[in-house]
Scaffold this motif. Structure first.
Motif, PDB file in Angstrom:
ATOM      1  N   MET A   1       0.823  -1.194   0.000  1.00 52.54           N
ATOM      2  CA  MET A   1       0.000   0.000   0.000  1.00 52.54           C
ATOM      3  C   MET A   1       0.865   1.255   0.000  1.00 52.54           C
ATOM      4  O   MET A   1       0.434   2.286  -0.477  1.00 52.54           O
ATOM      5  CB  MET A   1      -0.935  -0.006   1.216  1.00 52.54           C
ATOM      6  CG  MET A   1      -2.001  -1.100   1.178  1.00 52.54           C
ATOM      7  SD  MET A   1      -2.996  -1.186  -0.314  1.00 52.54           S
ATOM      8  CE  MET A   1      -3.780   0.383  -0.323  1.00 52.54           C
ATOM      9  N   ALA A   2       2.083   1.142   0.539  1.00 49.64           N
ATOM     10  CA  ALA A   2       2.985   2.287   0.534  1.00 49.64           C
ATOM     11  C   ALA A   2       3.334   2.701  -0.893  1.00 49.64           C
ATOM     12  O   ALA A   2       3.511   3.889  -1.170  1.00 49.64           O
ATOM     13  CB  ALA A   2       4.246   1.969   1.321  1.00 49.64           C
ATOM     14  N   PHE A   4       1.363   2.597  -3.467  1.00 48.69           N
ATOM     15  CA  PHE A   4       0.240   3.373  -3.999  1.00 48.69           C
ATOM     16  C   PHE A   4       0.105   4.724  -3.306  1.00 48.69           C
ATOM     17  O   PHE A   4      -0.390   5.672  -3.900  1.00 48.69           O
ATOM     18  CB  PHE A   4      -1.057   2.565  -3.890  1.00 48.69           C
ATOM     19  CG  PHE A   4      -1.111   1.435  -4.876  1.00 48.69           C
ATOM     20  CD1 PHE A   4      -1.469   1.664  -6.186  1.00 48.69           C
ATOM     21  CD2 PHE A   4      -0.773   0.150  -4.493  1.00 48.69           C
ATOM     22  CE1 PHE A   4      -1.504   0.631  -7.109  1.00 48.69           C
ATOM     23  CE2 PHE A   4      -0.806  -0.892  -5.397  1.00 48.69           C
ATOM     24  CZ  PHE A   4      -1.167  -0.654  -6.709  1.00 48.69           C
ATOM     25  N   ALA A   5       0.549   4.821  -2.070  1.00 48.23           N
ATOM     26  CA  ALA A   5       0.495   6.096  -1.361  1.00 48.23           C
ATOM     27  C   ALA A   5       1.440   7.113  -1.995  1.00 48.23           C
ATOM     28  O   ALA A   5       1.158   8.311  -2.015  1.00 48.23           O
ATOM     29  CB  ALA A   5       0.838   5.894   0.105  1.00 48.23           C
ATOM     30  N   GLU A   6       2.554   6.638  -2.533  1.00 48.30           N
ATOM     31  CA  GLU A   6       3.542   7.525  -3.154  1.00 48.30           C
ATOM     32  C   GLU A   6       3.264   7.782  -4.628  1.00 48.30           C
ATOM     33  O   GLU A   6       3.805   8.719  -5.204  1.00 48.30           O
ATOM     34  CB  GLU A   6       4.935   6.930  -2.997  1.00 48.30           C
ATOM     35  CG  GLU A   6       5.391   6.823  -1.562  1.00 48.30           C
ATOM     36  CD  GLU A   6       6.735   6.143  -1.435  1.00 48.30           C
ATOM     37  OE1 GLU A   6       7.370   5.843  -2.467  1.00 48.30           O
ATOM     38  OE2 GLU A   6       7.153   5.912  -0.296  1.00 48.30           O
ATOM     39  N   ASP A   8       1.480   8.874  -8.091  1.00 48.74           N
ATOM     40  CA  ASP A   8       0.586   9.953  -8.518  1.00 48.74           C
ATOM     41  C   ASP A   8      -0.271   9.540  -9.713  1.00 48.74           C
ATOM     42  O   ASP A   8      -1.055  10.332 -10.218  1.00 48.74           O
ATOM     43  CB  ASP A   8       1.384  11.210  -8.847  1.00 48.74           C
ATOM     44  CG  ASP A   8       2.440  10.973  -9.912  1.00 48.74           C
ATOM     45  OD1 ASP A   8       2.704   9.806 -10.239  1.00 48.74           O
ATOM     46  OD2 ASP A   8       3.001  11.966 -10.404  1.00 48.74           O
ATOM     47  N   LEU A  45      -8.306  -1.502  -3.398  1.00 47.89           N
ATOM     48  CA  LEU A  45      -7.778  -0.820  -4.577  1.00 47.89           C
ATOM     49  C   LEU A  45      -8.887  -0.714  -5.610  1.00 47.89           C
ATOM     50  O   LEU A  45      -9.916  -1.378  -5.498  1.00 47.89           O
ATOM     51  CB  LEU A  45      -6.598  -1.595  -5.176  1.00 47.89           C
ATOM     52  CG  LEU A  45      -5.314  -1.649  -4.380  1.00 47.89           C
ATOM     53  CD1 LEU A  45      -4.280  -2.510  -5.100  1.00 47.89           C
ATOM     54  CD2 LEU A  45      -4.752  -0.271  -4.125  1.00 47.89           C
ATOM     55  N   THR A  54      -5.092   1.584  -8.674  1.00 47.95           N
ATOM     56  CA  THR A  54      -4.878   2.782  -7.879  1.00 47.95           C
ATOM     57  C   THR A  54      -5.704   2.691  -6.607  1.00 47.95           C
ATOM     58  O   THR A  54      -6.547   1.809  -6.474  1.00 47.95           O
ATOM     59  CB  THR A  54      -5.263   4.042  -8.683  1.00 47.95           C
ATOM     60  OG1 THR A  54      -4.851   5.204  -7.963  1.00 47.95           O
ATOM     61  CG2 THR A  54      -6.735   4.108  -8.974  1.00 47.95           C
ATOM     62  N   ARG A  55      -5.466   3.610  -5.699  1.00 47.88           N
ATOM     63  CA  ARG A  55      -6.310   3.673  -4.500  1.00 47.88           C
ATOM     64  C   ARG A  55      -7.655   4.254  -4.901  1.00 47.88           C
ATOM     65  O   ARG A  55      -7.720   5.161  -5.739  1.00 47.88           O
ATOM     66  CB  ARG A  55      -5.656   4.534  -3.425  1.00 47.88           C
ATOM     67  CG  ARG A  55      -4.380   3.918  -2.913  1.00 47.88           C
ATOM     68  CD  ARG A  55      -3.799   4.604  -1.737  1.00 47.88           C
ATOM     69  NE  ARG A  55      -4.065   6.026  -1.701  1.00 47.88           N
ATOM     70  CZ  ARG A  55      -3.570   6.858  -0.788  1.00 47.88           C
ATOM     71  NH1 ARG A  55      -2.791   6.408   0.133  1.00 47.88           N
ATOM     72  NH2 ARG A  55      -3.866   8.131  -0.809  1.00 47.88           N
ATOM     73  N   ARG A  57     -10.986   6.469  -4.919  1.00 49.60           N
ATOM     74  CA  ARG A  57     -11.294   7.855  -4.534  1.00 49.60           C
ATOM     75  C   ARG A  57     -12.322   7.843  -3.418  1.00 49.60           C
ATOM     76  O   ARG A  57     -13.264   7.065  -3.463  1.00 49.60           O
ATOM     77  CB  ARG A  57     -11.838   8.637  -5.731  1.00 49.60           C
ATOM     78  CG  ARG A  57     -10.891   8.708  -6.886  1.00 49.60           C
ATOM     79  CD  ARG A  57      -9.826   9.688  -6.629  1.00 49.60           C
ATOM     80  NE  ARG A  57      -8.877   9.692  -7.745  1.00 49.60           N
ATOM     81  CZ  ARG A  57      -7.720  10.253  -7.693  1.00 49.60           C
ATOM     82  NH1 ARG A  57      -7.341  10.866  -6.587  1.00 49.60           N
ATOM     83  NH2 ARG A  57      -6.902  10.222  -8.719  1.00 49.60           N
TER      84      ARG A  57
END
Length: 58
Positions: A1-2, A4-6, A8, A45, A54-55, A57
Motif C-alpha cells: 500500500m505504501a 500506492f500512497a507515493e 501519482d 484498490l 490505484t487507490r 477515490r
C-alpha cells in the motif's frame, strides 16, 4: 500500500514489482497482479482500466 500512497498515477503489476524490489520475472509479475486483483475485489484498490490499479477515490 505504501507504493500506492507515493504514486501519482495508476500502476501496473510490473511497476509494483519494481517498486517492491522484486525481480521482473513473469512469475513475480503475475503473482503481484493476482494480489492486486484480490485487493480490488475487496475494495482496497480500484482498477481504473484493465491492468491499471490505484487507490479508490473517497
Amino acid at each position: 500500500m505504501a507504493v500506492f500512497a507515493e504514486a501519482d498515477a495508476p500502476l501496473r503489476g510490473r511497476n509494483v514489482c519494481g517498486a517492491m524490489d522484486l525481480d521482473l520475472m513473469p512469475n513475480n509479475i503475475n503473482n503481484v497482479r493476482i494480489k492486486l486483483k484480490r485487493l480490488t475485489g475487496r475494495g482496497i484498490l480500484a482498477e481504473t482500466e484493465p491492468g491499471l490499479f490505484t487507490r479508490p477515490r473517497p
